[in-house]
Design an enzyme around this catalytic site. Structure first.
Site, mmCIF file in Angstrom:
data_model
loop_
_atom_site.group_PDB
_atom_site.id
_atom_site.type_symbol
_atom_site.label_atom_id
_atom_site.label_comp_id
_atom_site.label_asym_id
_atom_site.label_seq_id
_atom_site.Cartn_x
_atom_site.Cartn_y
_atom_site.Cartn_z
ATOM 1 N N TYR A 86 1.768 31.190 -12.749
ATOM 2 C CA TYR A 86 2.688 31.087 -11.783
ATOM 3 C C TYR A 86 4.089 31.709 -11.963
ATOM 4 C CZ TYR A 86 4.046 26.818 -14.174
ATOM 5 O OH TYR A 86 4.110 25.777 -15.258
ATOM 6 N N ARG B 27 -0.366 27.028 -17.768
ATOM 7 C CA ARG B 27 0.300 27.404 -18.639
ATOM 8 C C ARG B 27 -0.425 27.886 -20.059
ATOM 9 N NH1 ARG B 27 5.395 27.099 -17.987
ATOM 10 N NH2 ARG B 27 6.120 27.333 -20.171
ATOM 11 N N ASP C 223 18.908 34.878 -10.090
ATOM 12 C CA ASP C 223 17.504 34.613 -10.874
ATOM 13 C C ASP C 223 16.251 34.880 -10.096
ATOM 14 O OD1 ASP C 223 15.914 34.485 -13.415
ATOM 15 O OD2 ASP C 223 15.597 32.550 -12.752
#
Length: 411
Positions: free
Chosen positions: A34, A150, A310
């Site tokens: 992601y 992850r 960001d």
């Protein structure tokens, strides 16, 4: 953005800015499913070696300009990536050296750094402790949850390496926080994730970030514009499979809030929850995503380019480059102010008449990707989840504040 009636420091009104510096850009040693930033490698032409890492000369320029742009007793540097620890300890020793060189009298400089913790060792942790870095560690919960998305470049989970890094931080008594991305899997196990973080990790604070990723996330030229500045994606396609749904986000917050309130209130710091107690008491939000306006958090790329936010590192939102234009001028420019106020001015009618507008303000513009009940574009994807959560905590927070003789703020 300066205010003539702002608090004074050294006889001058405060000028304060925040930036996420990415000295290694989008380069990372792992490959999270992601991650919204890995794709920036192509967008920012990271194939050029001089753009991959912020050089020593640019680093010094950035530190000097960042300090000169502010007139506050505390100056906070934030270091992100990609994975900033890929730069090595010596790079950040240089950072501290340069900060000391340019730090004015009566000011204090602090640093925070966001990392996946997989590369940490004793040397890193000794450096963090000695220089009082606050370390943010990305971890999504216990091993079977964390490893779902992850992973490393080979597709294997990174939990063991991250957990080992956390144990080293604790060994050296380094202050650290956790950042947990609330995806489709995390959202269905709120108490398992929260209790794991509380009991096994024990960070100084826990941050929870909802994962909302559109399948066709824009890269260029696909934005509505407001006041000649764009902040709302046009596309209406669905989000990725790993994104949290609005209802799941609301249920996650409610479950964690209940556990935190009755078992950990005053002992565990969760920025969202502390923020809402303050907001219910009439104070301004301490979180940019929930503030009335935004635009106070710039993104600094390794080649010196400066972007409005960001989450908006796209060509349309590039303010300039601090090597050719003053960072202070870019940060407080009319263009950046327009970006910040567009958040407020672009709210759909449904948000404007909502009884909890004071707590949310339409949340982060990057998530305003659905239509309101009136058919207006720009409603936040997480709206129904936030609304469910606010209705749950409203009587609880109001009662606690009233019981402690704290007046409720206006709505």
């Amino acid at each position: 953005m300066t205010n003539l009636f702002a608090p004074q420091f050294n006889g001058k009104a405060h000028t304060k800015m925040q930036a996420l510096a990415k000295p290694i850009g989008a380069i990372c040693n792992i490959d999270c499913s992601y991650c919204y930033y890995l794709g920036k490698k192509e967008l920012l032409n990271y194939s050029k070696s001089d753009a991959e890492v912020m050089s020593g000369e640019r680093l010094e320029q950035y530190i000097q300009q960042y300090i000169e742009a502010q007139n506050t007793p505390e100056i906070i540097f934030s270091w992100h990536g990609g994975e900033p620890t890929l730069l090595g300890v010596d790079y950040f020793k240089k950072v501290v050296e340069l900060q000391k060189k340019y730090c004015p009298q009566h000011s204090n400089i602090t640093n925070d750094i966001q990392t996946n913790a997989t590369l940490l060792d004793d040397e890193w942790c000794q450096f963090f402790k000695q220089n009082e870095f606050v370390v943010g560690v990305s971890i999504d919960g216990p091993e079977h949850i964390h490893n779902r998305y992850r992973t490393n470049k080979a597709g294997r989970g990174t939990f063991k390496q991250t957990f080992r890094g956390i144990q080293l931080l604790k060994k050296h008594r380094v202050k650290f926080a956790t950042l947990t991305c609330v995806n489709d899997l995390v959202s269905t196990s709120p108490l398992e994730v929260y209790r794991f973080l509380r009991d096994e990790i024990a960070p100084s604070q826990m941050q929870f970030i909802p994962v909302v990723d559109k399948i066709d996330a824009p890269t260029k030229g696909k934005w509505h514009s407001y006041a000649s500045l764009s902040i709302i994606p046009v596309s209406t396609k669905s989000v990725t499979d790993w994104s949290v749904t609005a209802d799941e986000w609301g249920n996650f917050l409610i479950s964690v809030f209940n556990e935190w309130l009755y078992k950990d209130f005053g002992k565990v710091f969760i920025p969202y929850f502390d923020n809402f107690f303050a907001v219910w008491a009439g104070q301004a939000s301490s979180m940019c995503t929930l503030s009335e306006i935004c635009g106070k958090g710039l993104a600094i790329e390794p080649n010196g380019d400066v972007y409005s936010c960001d989450h908006y590192v796209y060509e349309e939102f590039k303010l300039g480059n601090f090597q050719t234009q003053s960072l202070k001028k870019l940060a407080f420019s009319a263009r950046q102010q327009s970006f910040g106020f567009a958040k407020q001015k672009s709210l759909p009618s449904q948000c404007r008449r909502c009884e909890y507008k004071f707590a949310c303000h339409g949340e982060c513009p990057k998530n305003r990707i659905t239509k309101s009940v009136d058919g207006e574009e720009g409603l936040n994807y997480l709206c129904s989840g936030w609304l469910k959560f606010f209705k749950h905590i409203d009587p609880i927070v109001s009662q606690i504040l009233t019981r402690n003789n704290i007046s409720l703020g206006e709505r």
